[in-house]
Design a protein around this motif. Structure first.
Motif, short mmCIF file in Angstrom:
data_model
loop_
_atom_site.label_atom_id
_atom_site.label_comp_id
_atom_site.label_asym_id
_atom_site.label_seq_id
_atom_site.Cartn_x
_atom_site.Cartn_y
_atom_site.Cartn_z
N THR A 64 0.85 -1.19 0.00
CA THR A 64 0.00 0.00 0.00
C THR A 64 0.88 1.23 0.00
N GLU A 84 -4.06 -3.28 1.00
CA GLU A 84 -5.22 -2.39 1.03
C GLU A 84 -6.28 -2.99 0.12
N SER A 86 -7.35 -1.69 -3.47
CA SER A 86 -6.57 -1.90 -4.69
C SER A 86 -7.22 -3.00 -5.52
#
Length: 202
Positions: free
Chosen positions: A6, A48, A51
């Motif tokens: 991330t 994350e 994504s």
């Protein structure tokens, strides 16, 4: 090492504190590295969930490093994405705001027992207001499981007595102390710790 995929500054700040507190390196990457690029498997891979490639990350992580804890992070709670991530093998799903508090405890427990991940068995509201044995399940990863609601806690344990294989959920359970008595030969177990309280079971 904690490997993170991330670029979110809040997540990175919180992970840096977690890594420092646990004496782990924090490695930022834009993709899963090849095994040869790492000296050892990471303790955790943090992704994350906003994504687009988190499905590939899940399968790639578990395929390469089955003992690595896979953590998904959401900006805001989204029950559908949360459930999908857990179904795909994420060992922990949390929010940006909670990762700094939640990850250290879970990662410490994971390092002691890498196979001890959470399994989603049912929605809690299915058993609201009931005490004692509230569910009996035959889960493909664990075998027979009995879920007890005891003095405010939900506890899931193996439903088989190790002595003769009787179904413990068919025995008596005390909702006050969580002790279940095997209906076959009277062995007693603490459902909260899994410890045998009385034989003949070993």
């Amino acid at each position: 090492m904690i490997l993170t995929l991330t670029s979110d500054p809040l997540i990175l700040r919180k992970l840096a504190k977690v890594a420092t507190g646990m004496r782990l390196d924090l490695v930022e990457a834009d993709r899963l590295p090849e095994e040869a690029d790492l000296e050892a498997p990471p303790a955790a891979v943090v992704v994350e969930l906003a994504s687009g490639d988190w499905l590939e990350v899940a399968t790639g992580t578990k395929g390469r490093w089955p003992q690595t804890m896979l953590v998904g992070v959401l900006g805001v709670p989204d029950p559908a994405i949360w459930a999908e991530a857990e179904d795909l093998g994420f060992d922990m799903v949390t929010t940006k705001g909670a990762i700094g508090r939640a990850l250290p405890k879970r990662l410490e427990a994971w390092q002691k027992d890498p196979g001890g991940r959470r399994l989603r068995l049912f929605a809690v509201d299915e058993v609201a207001g009931r005490l004692g044995v509230v569910k009996r399940l035959d889960h493909p990863e664990t075998g027979p499981v009995a879920v007890y609601h005891l003095a405010g806690d939900l506890v899931a344990v193996s439903d088989l007595c190790p002595h003769a294989g009787a179904m413990l959920s068919h025995g008596e359970v005390s909702v006050d102390d969580g002790i279940v008595t095997c209906p076959e030969h009277g062995s007693r177990f603490d459902t909260r710790s899994g410890e045998r309280v009385r034989g003949p079971a070993d």
